[in-house]
Design an enzyme around this catalytic site. Structure first.
Site, PDB file in Angstrom:
ATOM      1  CG  ASP A  47      -5.925  -5.489   2.222  1.00  0.00           C
ATOM      2  OD1 ASP A  47      -7.111  -6.087   2.838  1.00  0.00           O
ATOM      3  OD2 ASP A  47      -6.046  -4.686   1.608  1.00  0.00           O
ATOM      4  CB  SER A  82      -0.477   0.294   1.267  1.00  0.00           C
ATOM      5  OG  SER A  82      -1.746   0.946   1.413  1.00  0.00           O
ATOM      6  CG  HIS A  97      -3.824  -1.319  -0.919  1.00  0.00           C
ATOM      7  ND1 HIS A  97      -3.925  -0.779   0.382  1.00  0.00           N
ATOM      8  CD2 HIS A  97      -4.694  -2.104  -1.144  1.00  0.00           C
ATOM      9  CE1 HIS A  97      -4.377  -1.666   0.969  1.00  0.00           C
ATOM     10  NE2 HIS A  97      -5.000  -1.772  -0.024  1.00  0.00           N
TER      11      HIS A  97
END
Length: 365
Positions: free
Chosen positions: A306, A183, A209
């Site tokens: 996540d 991310s 992401h």
């Protein structure tokens, strides 16, 4: 409570005003200055020492990418880019991330977005996340001349170090997988890892992401640097060794097994998971179910957790887990979640991760 001090950089007076209003509407944020180009941005960064900078890309005198390079050299500061949703915009955004920017947010409708307030909530969230980022001084590198670019070794002839070579037949590689979750601060790290791996690899699934419109360019840039074939994943395509599949922005990347083959399924309708789409959690869960203990899963820099629970599934099935170490992370969130679950087999800086991936694959072959 100490507020997050922000410098807003944009060549449009309208955009500077609206962005400042959005950020000042949050009680934890204070806009301490605005700049209309990169030259002003560098000067005000030295003078005001803000906690975070929002940076436009296209500006006169000095553009956003050059300003990022200069700021990371003289006064390292977390920078969030405001990018145009175009092919050129995605290329420039990735260049800014490589130069040291920690994150980006696309303007909803071009350089001067009258509807910029639509992304107000996301902008506030990204600025708050950036305030926690760890950034380091960058030593400036001289841009390559056109001659030097022409003399570079073509993609297929690039060599990897001997200890990273894999001599495993494709039928065995196809039963294994590498999962990479990433991310905030991740794109340059993913590129660094992928560029060092040999072409003879199990299929690699990458969830970075990123919003829609940016993942294709991200995959193309990695493909140019890698021996592997790196591409944005397509719905229904057959998964093959020697390929790295990047989950497209705005879709979850699922996997489906039919007979001995595995296929990619892209789902646009499934809601966000952990506030994001694509989600590491979703793809890693499918990887765990299909490849089980023949999986090497890597967790890189990023906010939140996540993917942590799905990585636990991979570990429980006998797979190997690698987490990026704290010192090299821009945001030590996702790797920290994996480490706190007690499932990390290795905690490493990006430079050591390719070797660890290859070592674990050899042990599974």
């Amino acid at each position: 409570m100490k507020k997050i001090r922000v410098l807003v950089v944009d060549d449009s007076a309208f955009m500077r005003k609206v962005i400042s209003d959005i950020l000042n509407s949050d009680e934890e944020i204070e806009v301490v200055g605005t700049a209309k180009d990169g030259v002003e941005a560098v000067e005000l960064t030295k003078k005001l020492k803000p906690d975070v900078i929002t940076m436009d890309v296209e500006m006169p005198r000095m553009n956003g990418i050059e300003a990022v390079r200069k700021i990371m050299e003289i006064q390292p500061t977390p920078i969030v880019m405001l990018s145009a949703l175009t092919k050129r915009g995605s290329k420039e955004t990735l260049e800014a991330l490589e130069a040291g920017a920690v994150d980006f947010i696309p303007k909803p409708s071009g350089t001067i977005s009258l509807d910029i307030r639509e992304i107000g909530e996301e902008l506030i969230k990204k600025v708050k996340a950036a305030a926690k980022a760890r950034v380091r001084r960058r030593i400036p590198t001289k841009p390559k001349t056109e001659e030097e670019k022409k003399e570079e070794t073509p993609k297929k002839e690039k060599k990897v170090s001997p200890e990273l070579e894999l001599d495993i037949p494709p039928e065995r590689l196809s039963k294994m997988a590498v999962m990479i979750g990433s991310s905030t601060g991740g794109p340059p790290v993913v590129t660094q890892i992928i560029s060092k791996l040999p072409k003879n690899m199990p299929p690699i699934f990458i969830v970075q992401h990123m919003p829609e419109g940016f993942t294709k360019m991200f995959a193309e840039r990695m493909n140019a640097e890698s021996q592997l074939i790196v591409k944005e994943a397509e719905d229904g395509e057959l998964v093959r060794p020697g390929y790295a599949y990047v989950a497209p922005g705005g879709y979850h990347m699922l996997l489906k097994k039919r007979g001995n083959n595995v296929y990619i399924v892209l789902d646009k309708n499934m809601p966000k998971v952990h506030g994001t789409k694509p989600s590491v959690e979703v793809t890693a869960e499918y990887v765990a179910r299909i490849y089980g203990g023949k999986t090497v899963a890597v967790m890189l820099t990023g906010i939140g957790r996540d993917g942590a629970d799905a990585y636990k599934m991979i570990k429980e099935k006998g797979g190997k887990i690698i987490a990026q170490d704290k010192d090299s992370c821009v945001v030590f969130g996702m790797p920290k979640a994996v480490i706190e679950l007690g499932i990390a087999d290795a905690i490493l800086p990006p430079s050591k991760i390719p070797e660890a991936i290859v070592k674990f694959i050899k042990s599974m072959a």
